[in-house]
Design a protein around this motif. Structure first.
Motif, mmCIF file in Angstrom:
data_model
loop_
_atom_site.group_PDB
_atom_site.id
_atom_site.type_symbol
_atom_site.label_atom_id
_atom_site.label_comp_id
_atom_site.label_asym_id
_atom_site.label_seq_id
_atom_site.Cartn_x
_atom_site.Cartn_y
_atom_site.Cartn_z
ATOM 1 N N ASP A 389 0.789 -1.255 0.032
ATOM 2 C CA ASP A 389 0.038 -0.096 0.011
ATOM 3 C C ASP A 389 0.715 1.159 0.125
ATOM 4 N N LYS A 390 1.228 1.660 -1.242
ATOM 5 C CA LYS A 390 2.343 2.585 -1.575
ATOM 6 C C LYS A 390 2.506 3.681 -0.493
ATOM 7 N N ALA A 391 1.359 4.593 -0.720
ATOM 8 C CA ALA A 391 1.353 5.898 -0.292
ATOM 9 C C ALA A 391 0.835 6.009 1.387
ATOM 10 N N ASN A 392 0.439 4.669 2.004
ATOM 11 C CA ASN A 392 0.485 4.543 3.308
ATOM 12 C C ASN A 392 1.665 3.996 3.833
ATOM 13 N N HIS A 393 2.726 3.627 2.829
ATOM 14 C CA HIS A 393 4.007 3.205 3.458
ATOM 15 C C HIS A 393 3.714 1.972 4.392
ATOM 16 N N ALA A 394 3.141 1.017 3.928
ATOM 17 C CA ALA A 394 2.887 -0.328 4.682
ATOM 18 C C ALA A 394 2.650 -1.473 3.638
ATOM 19 N N GLY A 409 4.907 -1.944 8.775
ATOM 20 C CA GLY A 409 5.363 -0.630 8.372
ATOM 21 C C GLY A 409 4.265 0.287 8.902
ATOM 22 N N ARG A 410 4.154 1.612 8.437
ATOM 23 C CA ARG A 410 3.258 2.561 8.986
ATOM 24 C C ARG A 410 3.236 2.779 10.405
ATOM 25 N N GLY A 411 3.337 1.971 11.117
ATOM 26 C CA GLY A 411 3.640 2.088 12.881
ATOM 27 C C GLY A 411 2.533 2.806 13.292
ATOM 28 N N ASN A 412 3.108 3.383 14.622
ATOM 29 C CA ASN A 412 1.956 4.019 15.240
ATOM 30 C C ASN A 412 1.443 5.605 14.868
ATOM 31 N N ASN A 413 2.558 6.132 14.105
ATOM 32 C CA ASN A 413 2.417 7.685 13.835
ATOM 33 C C ASN A 413 2.039 7.578 12.168
ATOM 34 N N GLY A 414 2.209 6.693 11.271
ATOM 35 C CA GLY A 414 1.563 6.799 10.254
ATOM 36 C C GLY A 414 2.640 7.364 9.306
ATOM 37 N N THR A 415 3.800 7.678 9.508
ATOM 38 C CA THR A 415 4.916 8.153 8.729
ATOM 39 C C THR A 415 5.514 7.287 7.887
ATOM 40 N N SER A 416 6.267 7.763 6.749
ATOM 41 C CA SER A 416 7.277 6.999 6.128
ATOM 42 C C SER A 416 8.370 7.454 6.891
ATOM 43 N N GLY A 417 9.441 6.524 6.349
ATOM 44 C CA GLY A 417 10.834 6.543 7.062
ATOM 45 C C GLY A 417 11.512 5.352 6.596
ATOM 46 N N TYR A 418 12.778 5.296 7.306
ATOM 47 C CA TYR A 418 13.619 4.038 7.189
ATOM 48 C C TYR A 418 13.907 3.606 8.554
ATOM 49 N N ALA A 419 13.550 2.528 9.045
ATOM 50 C CA ALA A 419 13.870 1.770 10.246
ATOM 51 C C ALA A 419 13.532 0.073 10.061
ATOM 52 N N ASP A 420 14.420 -0.596 10.667
ATOM 53 C CA ASP A 420 14.266 -2.214 10.586
ATOM 54 C C ASP A 420 13.614 -2.442 11.814
ATOM 55 N N ASP A 422 10.658 -4.592 14.718
ATOM 56 C CA ASP A 422 9.317 -4.958 14.914
ATOM 57 C C ASP A 422 8.587 -4.687 13.690
ATOM 58 N N LEU A 423 7.805 -5.495 13.155
ATOM 59 C CA LEU A 423 6.681 -5.119 12.035
ATOM 60 C C LEU A 423 5.955 -4.022 12.242
ATOM 61 N N ARG A 424 5.427 -3.633 13.168
ATOM 62 C CA ARG A 424 4.471 -2.519 13.277
ATOM 63 C C ARG A 424 5.195 -1.342 14.195
ATOM 64 N N THR A 425 5.758 -1.616 15.487
ATOM 65 C CA THR A 425 6.203 -0.479 16.229
ATOM 66 C C THR A 425 7.452 0.125 15.759
ATOM 67 N N GLU A 426 8.221 -0.618 15.123
ATOM 68 C CA GLU A 426 9.585 -0.179 14.761
ATOM 69 C C GLU A 426 9.708 0.044 13.300
ATOM 70 N N ALA A 427 9.338 -1.047 12.333
ATOM 71 C CA ALA A 427 9.922 -0.700 11.046
ATOM 72 C C ALA A 427 8.989 0.249 10.178
ATOM 73 N N ARG A 428 9.848 0.971 9.341
ATOM 74 C CA ARG A 428 9.328 2.145 8.469
ATOM 75 C C ARG A 428 9.597 1.764 7.074
ATOM 76 N N PHE A 429 8.584 1.971 6.199
ATOM 77 C CA PHE A 429 9.166 1.984 4.723
ATOM 78 C C PHE A 429 8.584 3.395 4.028
ATOM 79 N N ASN A 430 9.157 3.383 2.712
ATOM 80 C CA ASN A 430 9.157 4.823 2.240
ATOM 81 C C ASN A 430 8.755 4.306 0.869
ATOM 82 N N ASN A 431 7.310 4.520 0.706
ATOM 83 C CA ASN A 431 6.465 4.191 -0.732
ATOM 84 C C ASN A 431 7.012 2.749 -1.181
ATOM 85 N N PRO A 432 6.734 1.596 -0.392
ATOM 86 C CA PRO A 432 6.903 0.222 -0.772
ATOM 87 C C PRO A 432 6.048 -0.044 -2.022
#
Length: 461
Positions: A389-394, A409-420, A422-432
């Motif tokens: 879900d590209k624009a949701n970074h998830a 992805g997307r995590g708790n605050n819904g932002t994009s980013g780069y982080a490895d 835990d699937l939800r609480t830590e991981a961040r994607f940028n337009n996957p």
């Protein structure tokens, strides 16, 4: 009379102030006494009596109960399975900490340190913690560039292959799962070789490669789609396996703006979408017949297509309109029927987990069907659909019943980013944008387009 009343009022105010000061003094004395009692006593043994919970994985909280831990976090070291755990709180009888990665062995040790980080005492739990390996997001390939102008693209070994721009579609070679290919629109297509641990260019001589697919015949040749803007050019090409995918032959049908293709897993016909025309067409390799299957509800939109392994149905992923349709296969006529919405709301971008049209998507792209062992007892559809879900970074999941949830992805605050992590609480994607599942290695590969990387989702190794 008024003066006497004021004096009386002032007398009671003074009494209340004095009582407050006494109470505050007693409270401070009590706190100081408790703090003195909580201080580590070197003349006494440090003991671990119990811990809770008994099992868990990285990122979970753990409480360790015992005696003579002290009250200074800086002088407490906790290891679980030989890995250092983050201590977030301590009093003399309990320690609160976070389970670290790869704490496989589960043995719990507490070390009391002096001001020079030298060991004063140690306690070991008689019972081991049961560590559960979790799915985590990691960076599989590519270099992350914080400054975009420093970007470098090159061939090379896994640890030195630069970064990858514009990853559009990921696919594993069905006859050689040690080879992973990806298209990248106007950027370079690449080949990831797991055996050689090397990344090289895959040269097509096409200026915009959208999709890479595979025939089901004996050779299982590669089908590469050209996303161009001409009404008098071919849109799909066959790259022969016999030539090591160096030689191509056009499927001689004009096709403009091909964004999606799929091959029926039993009958072998090719289906492809056209951007400007807004339709889905069917090409028969045996008869060379090309015909309309159905018109898409919208024209001038990108439609990506993914076939269910059974061949009974396929999903049409409507990138620009933020929803997914399902089309069922008619085995009598050997073609697909008119599609219907399975999740999302056409034309409405957003983010919401839910069932069917209550779910909200934002530029969904590539997806992959993955068997879910929990469905075996039901006797029905065995596969979940994982999609970017590209624009949701998830990365989201779609069940056979039409329920959408967020997988990574997307995590708790819904932002994009780069982080490895835990699937939800830590991981961040940028337009996957791209995703595939490696059945042999039991992991997902994600084309993290905005970060120019290939990410990986797998259980801790």
């Amino acid at each position: 009379m008024k003066t006497k009343k004021n004096v009386k009022t002032m007398h009671w105010q003074i009494q209340w102030i004095l009582l407050g000061l006494i109470a505050l003094s007693l409270t401070r004395c009590k706190q100081e006494k408790l703090q003195q009692e909580d201080v580590y006593d070197p003349s006494k043994e440090v003991l671990i009596n119990d811990f809770y919970p008994k099992q868990g994985g990285v990122g979970n909280n753990l409480v360790i109960y015992g005696y003579n831990f002290g009250n200074d976090i800086s002088k407490i070291k906790v290891t679980i399975g030989g890995k250092v755990a983050k201590v977030i709180g301590v009093n003399n009888n309990s320690i609160y900490c976070v389970i670290p990665e790869e704490a496989y062995d589960g043995d719990i040790k507490i070390t009391i340190l002096d001001g020079n980080n030298q060991q004063l005492a140690q306690a070991i739990s008689k019972e081991a913690f049961s560590y559960t390996r979790k799915l985590l997001v990691s960076t599989f390939l590519g270099k992350y560039y914080q400054v975009a102008s420093n970007f470098e693209e090159k061939e090379g070994p896994f640890n030195d292959c630069g970064a990858f721009k514009g990853i559009t579609w990921l696919t594993l070679d069905p006859k050689n799962p040690n080879r992973l290919y990806f298209s990248a629109d106007v950027n370079s297509c690449r080949l990831v070789d797991f055996e050689k641990k090397y990344v090289s260019y895959f040269r097509t001589d096409l200026d915009r490669v959208s999709i890479i697919n595979w025939r089901i015949d004996g050779n299982q040749d590669m089908i590469v789609s050209h996303n161009h803007s001409s009404d008098t050019k071919y849109g799909n090409y066959i790259f022969s396996r016999e030539s090591s995918f160096l030689q191509k032959k056009a499927i001689e049908v004009y096709a403009r703006g091909v964004n999606g293709t799929m091959i029926h897993p039993q009958n072998g016909e090719l289906y492809y979408s056209r951007f400007r025309a807004g339709d889905i067409r069917r090409y028969d390799f045996n008869t060379k017949e090309d015909k309309l299957v159905f018109s898409n509800p919208y024209s001038a939109v990108a439609v990506y297509m993914v076939m269910h392994p059974s061949g009974d149905y396929a999903y049409l992923v409507e990138y620009d309109k933020h929803f997914i349709m399902r089309t069922d296969y008619d085995r009598t006529t050997r073609t697909f029927k008119t599609p219907y919405t399975i999740c999302g709301a056409a034309g409405t971008a957003g983010y919401a987990d839910g069932i069917g049209t209550n779910a909200r998507l934002n530029n969904p792209v590539q997806g992959v069907f993955v068997k879910n062992p929990d469905y075996e007892a039901t006797g029905g559809d065995q596969y979940d659909f994982y999609f970017c879900d590209k624009a949701n970074h998830a990365v989201r999941t779609l069940t056979p019943q039409g329920r959408v949830s967020t997988f990574a992805g997307r995590g708790n605050n819904g932002t994009s980013g780069y982080a490895d992590g835990d699937l939800r609480t830590e991981a961040r994607f940028n337009n996957p944008q791209a995703i595939t599942y490696d059945e042999n290695r039991k992991c997902f590969y994600i084309g993290d387009t905005g970060n120019w990387l290939i990410r990986k989702i797998a259980k801790e190794e």
